[in-house]
Motif scaffolding. Structure first.
Motif, PDB file in Angstrom:
ATOM      1  N   ASP A  55       0.838  -1.199   0.000  1.00 12.73           N
ATOM      2  CA  ASP A  55       0.000   0.000   0.000  1.00 12.73           C
ATOM      3  C   ASP A  55       0.879   1.259   0.000  1.00 12.73           C
ATOM      4  O   ASP A  55       1.743   1.399   0.863  1.00 12.73           O
ATOM      5  N   ASN A  61      -5.416  -1.753   4.711  1.00 12.64           N
ATOM      6  CA  ASN A  61      -6.624  -2.064   5.465  1.00 12.64           C
ATOM      7  C   ASN A  61      -7.179  -3.429   5.073  1.00 12.64           C
ATOM      8  O   ASN A  61      -7.256  -3.766   3.895  1.00 12.64           O
ATOM      9  N   ILE A  62      -7.550  -4.204   6.068  1.00 15.48           N
ATOM     10  CA  ILE A  62      -8.225  -5.486   5.867  1.00 15.48           C
ATOM     11  C   ILE A  62      -9.675  -5.286   6.277  1.00 15.48           C
ATOM     12  O   ILE A  62      -9.948  -4.841   7.398  1.00 15.48           O
ATOM     13  N   ARG A  63     -10.582  -5.586   5.350  1.00 19.03           N
ATOM     14  CA  ARG A  63     -11.987  -5.261   5.579  1.00 19.03           C
ATOM     15  C   ARG A  63     -12.865  -6.509   5.711  1.00 19.03           C
ATOM     16  O   ARG A  63     -12.525  -7.573   5.182  1.00 19.03           O
ATOM     17  N   ALA A  68     -14.689  -0.440   0.026  1.00 19.66           N
ATOM     18  CA  ALA A  68     -13.963   0.617   0.714  1.00 19.66           C
ATOM     19  C   ALA A  68     -14.854   1.837   0.922  1.00 19.66           C
ATOM     20  O   ALA A  68     -14.368   2.947   1.137  1.00 19.66           O
ATOM     21  N   SER A  71     -15.136   3.253   6.523  1.00 20.31           N
ATOM     22  CA  SER A  71     -14.045   2.771   7.368  1.00 20.31           C
ATOM     23  C   SER A  71     -14.562   1.880   8.492  1.00 20.31           C
ATOM     24  O   SER A  71     -13.773   1.285   9.234  1.00 20.31           O
ATOM     25  N   ASN A  73     -15.879  -0.952   8.233  1.00 13.33           N
ATOM     26  CA  ASN A  73     -15.730  -2.392   8.000  1.00 13.33           C
ATOM     27  C   ASN A  73     -14.283  -2.862   8.095  1.00 13.33           C
ATOM     28  O   ASN A  73     -13.963  -3.983   7.727  1.00 13.33           O
ATOM     29  N   ILE A  74     -13.385  -2.004   8.584  1.00 10.54           N
ATOM     30  CA  ILE A  74     -11.983  -2.383   8.736  1.00 10.54           C
ATOM     31  C   ILE A  74     -11.832  -3.287   9.964  1.00 10.54           C
ATOM     32  O   ILE A  74     -12.197  -2.909  11.079  1.00 10.54           O
ATOM     33  N   THR A  77      -5.203  -4.493   9.901  1.00 14.72           N
ATOM     34  CA  THR A  77      -4.279  -3.857   8.961  1.00 14.72           C
ATOM     35  C   THR A  77      -3.060  -4.753   8.761  1.00 14.72           C
ATOM     36  O   THR A  77      -2.809  -5.672   9.545  1.00 14.72           O
ATOM     37  N   VAL A 104      -8.940  -7.574   1.082  1.00 15.71           N
ATOM     38  CA  VAL A 104      -8.010  -6.482   0.800  1.00 15.71           C
ATOM     39  C   VAL A 104      -8.153  -6.084  -0.668  1.00 15.71           C
ATOM     40  O   VAL A 104      -8.512  -6.910  -1.517  1.00 15.71           O
TER      41      VAL A 104
END
Length: 234
Positions: A55, A61-63, A68, A71, A73-74, A77, A104
């Motif tokens: 990144d 960020n891992i959701r 996206a 934020s 649903n993060i 990381t 991701v």
């Protein structure tokens, strides 16, 4: 490690070049077929692939879901260079199980595959795979060639000083900065020459363009214009 890639795009000049050897030589220098970069992505059928976070604005960020839009649903990381265990793919999203289960954004990752037919790599084979941060550096070159200098430099800065590839990342940072400045100056000079009708000056400016795809693509229309006008004079 190759510092810059040679990925020139062909430029079709729809005119009959009647100028001398100098103009022809300049055109060929700009439009010659691209050479295969040493660190090009592996495209062969692979038995094992390794995906890492790359990144430009870490951490990745891992959701919880492949979106996206928010934020909220993060769920975790991953720092650049972290190996991601990919279990599925959907559009531009990758579903992972490690380091945290979730999704991701694929463009913010880099994947390197080892070719072969073995069902699974051994611990020794895994250890022999390129260092994850080498993939971060490769991804930085991809962005640099595409004209995304800030993103490329940001990736290189993410390589920690304790990593074995840190000297390479620093060398790449310096080279990219210098080549970007060189390309910018040469491009502006060619633009001024075109505006003043100095066609040969503009063509000679090709020699100052670094071997970077973005700057050669920027220069191509100017070269076409200069060739057409210089031929009209000759």
């Amino acid at each position: 490690m190759k510092i810059a890639f040679s990925t020139k795009l062909p430029l079709i000049v729809g005119v009959c070049v009647t100028g001398g050897i100098t103009l022809l030589g300049v055109g060929i220098a700009l439009l010659r077929p691209p050479a295969t970069p040493k660190n090009a992505k592996v495209t062969a059928q692979a038995s094992h692939c390794q995906t890492v976070a790359t990144d430009p604005q870490p951490p990745l960020n891992i959701r919880a879901v492949p979106s996206a839009a928010t934020s909220q649903n993060i769920v975790g990381t991953a720092n650049n260079g972290t190996v991601l265990s990919v279990v599925a793919a959907e559009s531009e999203w990758l579903k992972i199980s490690q380091p945290v289960a979730g999704w991701v954004h694929q463009p913010l990752t880099a994947t390197r595959c080892a070719t072969g037919t073995a069902a699974a790599p051994s611990d020794k084979e895994i250890a022999a795979l390129p260092h994850p941060t080498m993939q971060v550096i490769d991804s930085a070159y991809d962005r640099f060639e595409a004209g995304q200098l800030p993103a490329a430099l940001s990736l290189l800065q993410s390589v920690p000083a304790s990593d074995a590839t840190y000297p390479q990342a620093q060398a790449a940072y310096q080279t990219m900065s210098e080549q970007w400045h060189q390309g910018h100056v040469a491009y502006q000079s060619a633009q001024r020459a075109i505006a003043q009708g100095q066609w040969r000056v503009a063509l000679n400016g090709v020699k100052a363009i670094p071997d970077v795809r973005y700057w050669r693509e920027q220069m191509a229309p100017l070269v076409k214009q200069a060739i057409v006008n210089q031929n009209a004079i000759d």
